[in-house]
Design an enzyme around this catalytic site. Sequence first.
Site, PDB file in Angstrom:
ATOM      1  N   HIS A  37      -0.239  -7.815   0.140  1.00  0.00           N
ATOM      2  CA  HIS A  37      -0.220  -7.321  -1.252  1.00  0.00           C
ATOM      3  C   HIS A  37       0.806  -8.099  -2.082  1.00  0.00           C
ATOM      4  O   HIS A  37       0.563  -8.426  -3.249  1.00  0.00           O
ATOM      5  CB  HIS A  37       0.170  -5.840  -1.294  1.00  0.00           C
ATOM      6  CG  HIS A  37      -0.778  -4.922  -0.586  1.00  0.00           C
ATOM      7  ND1 HIS A  37      -0.468  -4.304   0.601  1.00  0.00           N
ATOM      8  CD2 HIS A  37      -2.019  -4.518  -0.924  1.00  0.00           C
ATOM      9  CE1 HIS A  37      -1.483  -3.543   0.970  1.00  0.00           C
ATOM     10  NE2 HIS A  37      -2.436  -3.660   0.074  1.00  0.00           N
ATOM     11  N   GLN A 155     -15.981  -7.018  -0.518  1.00  0.00           N
ATOM     12  CA  GLN A 155     -15.454  -6.315  -1.700  1.00  0.00           C
ATOM     13  C   GLN A 155     -15.267  -7.294  -2.864  1.00  0.00           C
ATOM     14  O   GLN A 155     -15.637  -7.015  -4.008  1.00  0.00           O
ATOM     15  CB  GLN A 155     -14.118  -5.655  -1.336  1.00  0.00           C
ATOM     16  CG  GLN A 155     -13.303  -5.193  -2.525  1.00  0.00           C
ATOM     17  CD  GLN A 155     -12.077  -4.379  -2.127  1.00  0.00           C
ATOM     18  OE1 GLN A 155     -12.212  -3.238  -1.740  1.00  0.00           O
ATOM     19  NE2 GLN A 155     -10.887  -4.949  -2.237  1.00  0.00           N
TER      20      GLN A 155
HETATM   21  O1  PAF Z   1      -8.724  -3.205  -1.465  1.00  0.00           O
HETATM   22  C1  PAF Z   1      -8.252  -2.106  -1.792  1.00  0.00           C
HETATM   23  O2  PAF Z   1      -7.104  -1.790  -1.502  1.00  0.00           O
HETATM   24  C2  PAF Z   1      -9.134  -1.119  -2.544  1.00  0.00           C
HETATM   25  O3  PAF Z   1     -10.449  -1.189  -2.135  1.00  0.00           O
HETATM   26  C3  PAF Z   1      -9.035  -1.278  -4.065  1.00  0.00           C
HETATM   27  C4  PAF Z   1      -9.567  -2.620  -4.525  1.00  0.00           C
HETATM   28  C5  PAF Z   1      -7.591  -1.111  -4.511  1.00  0.00           C
HETATM   29  C6  PAF Z   1      -9.870  -0.193  -4.763  1.00  0.00           C
HETATM   30  O4  PAF Z   1      -9.458   1.076  -4.396  1.00  0.00           O
END
Ligand code: PAF
Length: 288
Positions: A37, A155
Amino acid sequence: MLTLQGINEVRDYVKHWRITGQRFALVPTMGNLHAGHLRLVEYAREFAEHVVVSIFVNPLQFGPNEDFKNYPRTFEADKTKLISSGTELLFAPSVDEIYASDRERITRVDVPELSAILDGKFRPGHFAGMATIVTKLFNIVQPDVALFGEKDYQQLQVIRRLVADLSIPVEIIGVPTVREADGLAMSSRNQYLTAAERALAPQLFHTLDELAQELSNGRCDFQRLESEAVRKLSTIGMRPDYVAIREASSLTAPDNASNNLVVLAAAWLGKARLIDNIHVHAKRAQVT
Ligand code: PAF
């Protein structure tokens, strides 16, 4: 760093940046922040003058038997990390702030084809839940740019597609996966692994890496390569949901001329469902 919980407060705060033409980035997260992150925030600072991070564990993207209740929540530690990362605004809404009306009946954003395959087959409703919250976050924050990790490759493709299809004016940046020294992709769910499982877990990446080498060397017996990888993972004690070789941008099945490929996998190890992927630029014979 300022922390805000309200939608209107966030809108008010970013208004000044928008009016004065200052670029700002959004890094959406579900918290329990790790180096992956923080890499997103680091990248974000290269693309924008200000960085907004959101922390919201989104109930809509968890299935009934999934880990929503147990998902690791470490809000104070996350805040400390974000302060040192140069994040300027943290948006941390409650579930009621985001889903004021009945959550079950809320309007959902569906990206049908991309959401029905691969992980979508094993996690029905997951991508619609994810696409819905990402769309809401884009509408609330209205960033110039948003960053997502490539570890969640499907995603990322769903988000790229929804932004294109719904003409949402946000630039989407994919950031390479951050790995532990032994190759395991960083994930909040890695902490569900026991010590013995943790020692095995990098085999997911190594198996994909071997498969990627075969593709780079020109092999195109895709189904056989996928089955071999599934067998390898099962032999070492994982329970693979799938190993799939796909075209990198459409996630459709490749043909012999495809050279922009991605190998994706999901496998259970104990209580953890691990996912990973590797991008492959394969050598292919020129068709004349
Ligand atoms: O990847 C994640 O942590 C989640 O899927 C996100 C993109 C924050 C959406 O809740």
